[in-house]
Design a protein around this motif. Structure first.
Motif, mmCIF file in Angstrom:
data_model
loop_
_atom_site.group_PDB
_atom_site.id
_atom_site.type_symbol
_atom_site.label_atom_id
_atom_site.label_comp_id
_atom_site.label_asym_id
_atom_site.label_seq_id
_atom_site.Cartn_x
_atom_site.Cartn_y
_atom_site.Cartn_z
ATOM 1 N N CYS A 1 -5.605 -6.532 8.211
ATOM 2 C CA CYS A 1 -4.373 -6.453 8.986
ATOM 3 C C CYS A 1 -4.255 -5.050 9.555
ATOM 4 N N THR A 2 -4.259 -4.949 10.873
ATOM 5 C CA THR A 2 -4.104 -3.660 11.537
ATOM 6 C C THR A 2 -2.626 -3.349 11.694
ATOM 7 N N LEU A 3 -2.225 -2.167 11.251
ATOM 8 C CA LEU A 3 -0.829 -1.751 11.261
ATOM 9 C C LEU A 3 -0.588 -0.688 12.323
ATOM 10 N N SER A 4 0.553 -0.802 13.012
ATOM 11 C CA SER A 4 0.929 0.216 13.988
ATOM 12 C C SER A 4 1.690 1.365 13.340
ATOM 13 N N ILE B 1 -5.568 -6.544 -3.225
ATOM 14 C CA ILE B 1 -4.928 -5.971 -2.049
ATOM 15 C C ILE B 1 -5.279 -4.493 -1.979
ATOM 16 N N ASP B 2 -5.578 -4.009 -0.778
ATOM 17 C CA ASP B 2 -6.013 -2.630 -0.593
ATOM 18 C C ASP B 2 -5.289 -2.021 0.602
ATOM 19 N N ASN B 3 -4.517 -0.987 0.351
ATOM 20 C CA ASN B 3 -3.810 -0.260 1.394
ATOM 21 C C ASN B 3 -4.664 0.923 1.824
ATOM 22 N N ALA B 4 -5.240 0.833 3.026
ATOM 23 C CA ALA B 4 -6.138 1.870 3.530
ATOM 24 C C ALA B 4 -5.531 2.629 4.706
ATOM 25 N N GLY B 5 -4.240 2.853 4.685
ATOM 26 C CA GLY B 5 -3.570 3.615 5.725
ATOM 27 C C GLY B 5 -3.103 2.749 6.872
ATOM 28 N N ASP B 6 -3.914 2.659 7.921
ATOM 29 C CA ASP B 6 -3.541 1.860 9.078
ATOM 30 C C ASP B 6 -4.086 0.440 9.009
ATOM 31 N N THR B 7 -4.731 0.091 7.908
ATOM 32 C CA THR B 7 -5.274 -1.256 7.723
ATOM 33 C C THR B 7 -4.961 -1.749 6.316
ATOM 34 N N LEU B 8 -4.476 -2.972 6.225
ATOM 35 C CA LEU B 8 -4.205 -3.609 4.950
ATOM 36 C C LEU B 8 -5.227 -4.720 4.743
ATOM 37 N N TYR B 9 -5.900 -4.712 3.597
ATOM 38 C CA TYR B 9 -6.940 -5.687 3.301
ATOM 39 C C TYR B 9 -6.518 -6.628 2.179
ATOM 40 N N LEU B 10 -7.055 -7.828 2.226
ATOM 41 C CA LEU B 10 -6.957 -8.755 1.113
ATOM 42 C C LEU B 10 -8.361 -9.277 0.836
ATOM 43 N N GLN B 11 -8.950 -8.828 -0.265
ATOM 44 C CA GLN B 11 -10.257 -9.307 -0.685
ATOM 45 C C GLN B 11 -10.058 -10.545 -1.532
ATOM 46 N N MET B 12 -10.623 -11.654 -1.094
ATOM 47 C CA MET B 12 -10.463 -12.926 -1.773
ATOM 48 C C MET B 12 -11.808 -13.344 -2.364
ATOM 49 N N ASP B 13 -11.885 -13.409 -3.686
ATOM 50 C CA ASP B 13 -13.098 -13.820 -4.383
ATOM 51 C C ASP B 13 -12.822 -15.077 -5.193
ATOM 52 N N ASP B 14 -13.876 -15.846 -5.436
ATOM 53 C CA ASP B 14 -13.760 -17.083 -6.214
ATOM 54 C C ASP B 14 -12.631 -17.952 -5.669
#
Length: 124
Positions: free
Chosen positions: A22-25, A69-82
């Motif tokens: 997710c790209t954040l403004s 869930i990973d907050n990387a500043g201007d991008t929010l990630y969701l790593q989905m495993d299994d």
């Protein structure tokens, strides 16, 4: 105004992995809570995971140990495993300022900014 855009949705087999972005403004310092929600077919939107500005992570019980869930500043990630068929749905990212820790921790949907959604389908 803040703009959010999700990407990474796809069809995947049970047990596989997927990473949503997710790209954040607006950057992390300007928000109190960021998170991922999903809407399964024929059901209401439900919380998946959130991260508060103090770094506290919150997960829906059914995804604990499988999603990150990973907050990387201007991008929010969701790593989905299994992944499982029950993970199927439209996934939305969200962000909001001026919120309480309790609201964020409990995955309440009172967010100010929302993305348009990305489809995730888990099937054999």
């Amino acid at each position: 105004q803040a703009q959010l855009r999700e990407s990474g949705g796809d069809s995947v087999r049970p047990g596989g992995s997927l990473r949503l972005s997710c790209t954040l403004s607006e950057y992390t310092y300007s928000t109190s809570c960021m998170g991922w929600f999903r809407q399964p077919p024929g059901r209401e939107r439900e919380g998946v995971a959130t991260v508060y500005s103090d770094g506290h992570l919150n997960y829906r019980d059914s995804v604990k140990g499988r999603f990150t869930i990973d907050n990387a500043g201007d991008t929010l990630y969701l790593q989905m495993d299994d992944v499982r068929p029950e993970d199927t749905g439209i996934y939305f990212c969200a962000a909001t300022p001026l919120w309480s820790p309790d609201d964020c921790h409990k995955l309440r949907p009172n967010f100010k900014y929302w993305g348009q959604g990305t489809q995730v389908t888990v099937s054999a």
